[in-house]
Write a protein that holds these residues in place. Structure first.
Motif, PDB file in Angstrom:
ATOM      1  N   ASN A   1      66.334 -54.587  14.262  1.00 31.71           N
ATOM      2  CA  ASN A   1      65.718 -55.337  13.164  1.00 31.71           C
ATOM      3  C   ASN A   1      66.133 -54.671  11.863  1.00 31.71           C
TER       4      ASN A   1
ATOM      5  N   GLN B   1      61.948 -62.460  22.031  1.00 31.20           N
ATOM      6  CA  GLN B   1      62.325 -62.470  20.606  1.00 31.20           C
ATOM      7  C   GLN B   1      63.736 -63.023  20.384  1.00 31.20           C
TER       8      GLN B   1
ATOM      9  N   ASN C   1      69.614 -49.415  12.308  1.00 30.91           N
ATOM     10  CA  ASN C   1      69.180 -50.813  12.460  1.00 30.91           C
ATOM     11  C   ASN C   1      70.369 -51.772  12.477  1.00 30.91           C
TER      12      ASN C   1
ATOM     13  N   ASP D   1      63.309 -60.004  24.729  1.00 32.95           N
ATOM     14  CA  ASP D   1      64.173 -60.516  23.667  1.00 32.95           C
ATOM     15  C   ASP D   1      65.272 -61.351  24.326  1.00 32.95           C
TER      16      ASP D   1
ATOM     17  N   GLN E   1      60.935 -51.780  11.939  1.00 26.78           N
ATOM     18  CA  GLN E   1      59.503 -52.023  12.156  1.00 26.78           C
ATOM     19  C   GLN E   1      58.867 -50.939  13.023  1.00 26.78           C
TER      20      GLN E   1
ATOM     21  N   GLU F   1      67.221 -60.000  18.936  1.00 26.20           N
ATOM     22  CA  GLU F   1      66.691 -59.150  17.875  1.00 26.20           C
ATOM     23  C   GLU F   1      65.357 -58.580  18.360  1.00 26.20           C
ATOM     24  N   GLN F   2      64.940 -57.481  17.709  1.00 25.26           N
ATOM     25  CA  GLN F   2      63.634 -56.888  18.034  1.00 25.26           C
ATOM     26  C   GLN F   2      62.772 -56.921  16.777  1.00 25.26           C
ATOM     27  N   SER F   3      62.604 -58.106  16.245  1.00 28.76           N
ATOM     28  CA  SER F   3      61.936 -58.184  14.950  1.00 28.76           C
ATOM     29  C   SER F   3      60.535 -58.776  15.022  1.00 28.76           C
ATOM     30  N   ASP F   4      59.980 -58.872  16.224  1.00 28.25           N
ATOM     31  CA  ASP F   4      58.590 -59.334  16.348  1.00 28.25           C
ATOM     32  C   ASP F   4      57.647 -58.190  16.686  1.00 28.25           C
TER      33      ASP F   4
ATOM     34  N   ILE G   1      71.261 -56.072  12.870  1.00 28.27           N
ATOM     35  CA  ILE G   1      70.800 -57.463  13.023  1.00 28.27           C
ATOM     36  C   ILE G   1      72.022 -58.350  13.265  1.00 28.27           C
TER      37      ILE G   1
ATOM     38  N   SER H   1      64.252 -53.986   9.033  1.00 34.87           N
ATOM     39  CA  SER H   1      63.333 -53.150   8.258  1.00 34.87           C
ATOM     40  C   SER H   1      62.848 -51.923   9.023  1.00 34.87           C
TER      41      SER H   1
END
Lengths: 586, 342
Positions: free
Chosen positions: A546, A313, A567, A377, A550, A326-329, A569, A548
């Motif tokens: 991330n 990621q 969180n 990531d 997730q 990031e850990q947004s996937d 980013i 939001s």
């Protein structure tokens, strides 16, 4: 013996040897028995003069995170280092060039921005590099020499590390680098009055076993080779490209094939094709590439074809920030795609477990005839650790296909309904093992079938695999699990898990009754273990990289309780210090 | 030139900080910068001995001075040269800084007597935060000390060692309370008063040599006294920190020469605190002030005058210093009542 726990950052412009200096420091410290964790950040552009930072944490104890702030900042480039001062501790040490080639205009010198309390050591990096080698290229080595002198580090083994680093270069290159190092070392010894407390004097650690100094991408490639990968298809993309680079060199030596495709859609198509043909196959990509692969991931699940995708990621969405972590996937890996599409998703927590996760992914994909996604990531892909050489996988992990026996061939049903959801899989070309294969819903023979009962049965079959997959995955890591109750439970995943674990250890020392929970297996998720852990905790904190939350959203649906979220980013890895601070405030 | 005035203050002690605070109070828009060669923020120098003795924590050394708002403090940055004509400061790390007006409050550092040159490498000077951080552990571990000199800090240091049950030999030098020379009567009175501390006192003698032997030091005096000690410390007063001003056109004697308004001979450049020699109309000569309160007032006055005021500096705070029972009047030209001071 006193503990060593120090973070060194080297900041320069691309081409100034910043990353090399960091690598040499890491290798040298590892050779002296220290634990190291290093992490480089560099510009996304291939060419240019962007900012590079080599971040290295060195410790005489086990470490789990890279450390948020630096104890030492070595400035090879004033312009870039000025902005990097924000990550230097209040009492940190700045090593800068005191005799640059040209005088600085006001506010253009990093030394001019050192904050009160920081300790500045001016070393004539440029001048000494010219003296040693006739040009400025050795500034990075001069700086390392100064560092060694300041911290009472033995210069002899340090120069050995430099020689090793440049062993494949011409002798003049080796000599220039060593001489630059010695110039920095000697000048500092003679001219700098040390006023900081850091010292490696009289610190002797046990002679370390042979260690690998390696990053996550390198371990993924190594694991794939050890796990008998036969086919790799891919399209280069930061931060996963290194996996393909290594395999392009090594896979053919192991009898495998590597195919560079025109895009990620073709890559996953080729991987599924190879998997259909009975080969262990995988691809590696990042978020944008993974998004392109989404439709094909459904085919892997529907047609029950083994496929492995490594998704390293980056910060996103779209092409996002290629060189930031990031850990947004999480959502796209665990929940993305069309239809009810059960897939296995693994997320290693540290460099070492990148090996374990890759071996496991290839095994599970083959055994469960499905898609397995490994979520790395940027930080995991690129951070370097010194680890014990991993044990090669046992034979059961190398041949996992459940093949049909002669009874199955009497009326071969490729998608036979079974209790555990796994159907005997015939490799194309197997006598008596002919079958249809399609992305359409199908019956047990693989023939398209859209009936209500058929779709229900086949969906149940595909999900039935989840019932046993969990038994093959490592159990969640839970700290202080022998206790009955915790004031705070920290639940984390992927590369944030190390920082969470370290924060919990620090919190416990401060008297906070806390525990940490992390699971490599994200899909299917060990829900019972999570609920049991949650029941012990008065409050839950979920830190992740991330915006939001997730994973927090995912966990909340399982736990049916509110959780505290943390969180970031920033593009930087999770810092244990931030988690600890949040725990203090809870 | 910068759009707004840029007032630069060299020095991060009481004079420098109070000058900066006064400038900010009077001029909200100016750019103000403090430059100091020490890495440490504003700290209480008089408390250093208490810190070594373990009586106060490191944090207690720091001055919580809230008045220096919106002021850039450049620490660990040495000024190498001043060019008053082009109004430029050249820093050691090769950065040029433009200034509109300048206040020099660079303080002073340990004074090395010419007679010490043969053995200066073996002497420790404990006059700054940096010195203390460097030597504090060594001081705490050492048992036998030789103190050479005897200025105010030296006697305070001696008492600190005495309270730590260290063995101390002290050689008092008449020049130690520089620029005031101690008379023979003063020396005798001081040494007599020190006898209560059960320590060895040497007067009317001088150090001949100091040699390092097996991790300790052997001190020999002209009169044949020999001592083996763990540390030799020198307390012989302070010298103004003004090397950067030499050759700039600013008038210098041993300190920077300023008039009663703390103005140097160069327009827009002022000096205050222990780096300055201030003209005294009463005696038609220059004097140097000592003590924290004097530095504070001088910083404030220098700032006000820099902004156009016309204030004459007056000495404040202690005018008598108690040197082990001997009262030394540092503003000897003034007609003051001894009982009101001390």
């Amino acid at each position: 013996m006193k503990d060593i726990n120090i973070v060194i950052e080297i900041c320069g412009s691309a081409g100034e040897g910043t990353i090399s200096a960091g690598e040499i420091t890491s290798r040298f410290m590892s050779s002296q028995g220290f634990e190291i964790m290093s992490f480089d950040s560099y510009p996304a552009e291939i060419r240019g003069f962007g900012k590079c930072v080599a971040h290295t944490r060195i410790s005489s104890r086990q470490i789990y995170s890279p450390g948020k702030l630096a104890d030492v900042l070595i400035a090879l480039n004033d312009k870039h280092a000025i902005s990097q001062l924000s990550t230097l501790k209040e009492n940190g040490i700045l090593i800068y060039d005191s005799q640059p080639a040209r005088p600085h205009k006001e506010d253009e010198s990093v030394a001019g921005w050192a904050k009160p309390g920081m300790i500045s050591y001016g070393i004539p990096l440029n001048m000494l590099a010219h003296k040693a080698s006739g040009n400025a290229r050795g500034m990075n080595m001069v700086a390392l020499g100064a560092l060694a002198a300041l911290f009472y580090v033995d210069k002899s083994p340090f120069t050995d590390s430099i020689k090793t680093r440049y062993a494949k270069k011409k002798q003049i290159v080796i000599d220039s680098n060593v001489n630059s190092f010695l110039e920095g070392y000697n000048w500092t010894k003679e001219n700098i009055k040390k006023i900081d407390p850091h010292s490696f004097k009289d610190i002797t650690l046990p002679k370390p076993k042979e260690k690998l100094i390696i990053n996550g991408n390198q371990l993924v490639a190594r694991a794939a080779l050890d796990a008998d990968l036969s086919f790799y298809a891919g399209y280069p993309i930061t931060p996963a490209t290194k996996i393909m680079e290594i395999l392009s060199r090594e896979l053919p030596k192991h009898g495998g094939v590597l195919l560079q495709t025109e895009d990620e859609i073709s890559a996953i198509g080729a991987v599924i094709g190879a998997g259909f043909g009975g080969k262990r196959a995988m691809t590696a990509t990042s978020g944008p590439g993974f998004a392109l692969m989404t439709e094909f991931t459904g085919l892997s699940v529907m047609a029950e074809v083994p496929a492995v995708i490594i998704n390293s990621q980056r910060a996103g969405p779209s092409t996002g920030i290629p060189t930031k972590t990031e850990q947004s996937d999480f959502n796209s890996a665990v929940l993305g795609g069309t239809g009810d599409c059960p897939r296995i998703v693994l997320a290693p927590a540290d460099t070492k477990s990148c090996y374990e996760a890759t071996v496991l992914a290839l095994y599970l994909a083959e055994k469960y005839q499905t898609l397995v996604v490994v979520l790395l990531d940027f930080f995991l892909s690129n951070s370097i650790r010194n680890i014990n050489i991993p044990e090669k996988p046992s034979s059961e992990y190398l041949d996992a296909n459940i093949a049909p026996d002669k009874n199955d061939f009497k009326d071969y049903q490729r998608y036979k309904i079974t209790k555990n959801g796994i159907s005997p899989r015939a490799i194309p070309g197997t006598p008596g093992g002919m079958f249809f294969s399609t992305g359409l819903e199908h019956d047990a023979y693989g023939r398209p079938n859209y009936s209500e009962a058929g779709h229900t049965a086949m969906t149940q079959k595909r999900f039935a695999k989840f019932n046993t997959v969990l038994t093959e995955a490592p159990a969640p890591e839970i700290s202080a699990n022998d206790r009955d109750e915790f004031d705070i439970g920290v639940i984390s995943w992927g590369s944030s898990a190390g920082a969470a674990h370290e924060a919990v250890m620090s919190a416990q020392k401060e008297g906070i009754n806390a525990s940490s929970f992390s699971s490599m297996m994200l899909s299917p998720f060990p829900e019972k273990a999570l609920i049991d852990f949650s029941d012990k905790c008065k409050k839950i904190l979920i830190p992740e990289l991330n915006f939001s939350g997730q994973f927090a959203g995912f966990a909340t649906r399982i736990l049916k309780r509110s959780v505290e979220r943390l969180n970031f980013i920033t593009g930087r890895p999770m810092a244990s210090e931030d988690i600890l601070q949040k725990m203090r405030e809870m | 030139m910068p759009e707004n005035d840029h007032y630069v203050i060299i020095g991060n002690g009481p004079a420098g900080n109070h000058a900066a605070a006064t400038l900010r109070q009077k001029d909200k828009d100016a750019k103000i910068t403090i430059i100091s060669d020490e890495c440490v923020p504003y700290y209480y120098k008089p408390r250093l001995t208490d810190f070594i003795a373990g009586e106060i924590a490191k944090e207690d050394l720091m001055v919580n001075f809230q008045d220096v708002k919106d002021i850039r403090i450049r620490c660990g940055q040495a000024v190498k040269r001043i060019d008053p004509d082009s109004k430029l400061l050249f820093l050691q790390h090769m950065e040029k800084i433009e200034f509109s007006k300048l206040i020099i409050a660079s303080g002073s550092r340990a004074r090395v007597l010419p007679t010490m040159s043969g053995y200066a490498d073996h002497l420790k000077f404990v006059t700054s935060y940096t010195d203390v951080m460097e030597y504090k552990e060594e001081i705490r571990k050492a048992e036998n000390f030789f103190i050479f000199g005897g200025d105010l800090v030296g006697f305070k240091f001696f008492k600190m060692l005495n309270s730590m049950d260290k063995t101390v030999t002290i050689m008092i030098d008449p020049d130690a309370f520089w620029p005031y020379r101690l008379t023979r009567d003063m020396l005798e009175q001081i040494s007599e008063n020190l006898l209560k501390f059960n320590t060895e006192i040497i007067v009317k003698d001088e150090v001949l040599s100091i040699d390092r032997q097996n991790g300790s030091y052997r001190v020999k005096t002209r009169k044949g006294i020999e001592k083996n000690v763990d540390m030799v410390l020198s307390f012989n007063g302070l010298n103004p920190n003004i090397e950067f001003a030499k050759g700039s056109g600013i008038d210098i004697d041993y300190g920077i020469l300023v008039d009663e308004y703390l103005k140097t001979n160069v327009d827009g450049i002022y000096a205050c605190g222990s780096c300055a020699q201030i003209y005294n109309q009463a005696i038609k000569s220059y004097t140097t002030s000592i003590g924290w309160p004097n530095a504070v007032v001088q910083g404030e006055v220098a700032a006000l005058n820099l902004l156009g005021d016309h204030k004459i500096i007056e000495s404040v705070g202690q005018k008598y210093f108690d040197l082990e029972g001997v009262k030394i009047k540092t503003t000897w030209w003034e007609d003051i009542n001894e009982d009101n001071d001390a």
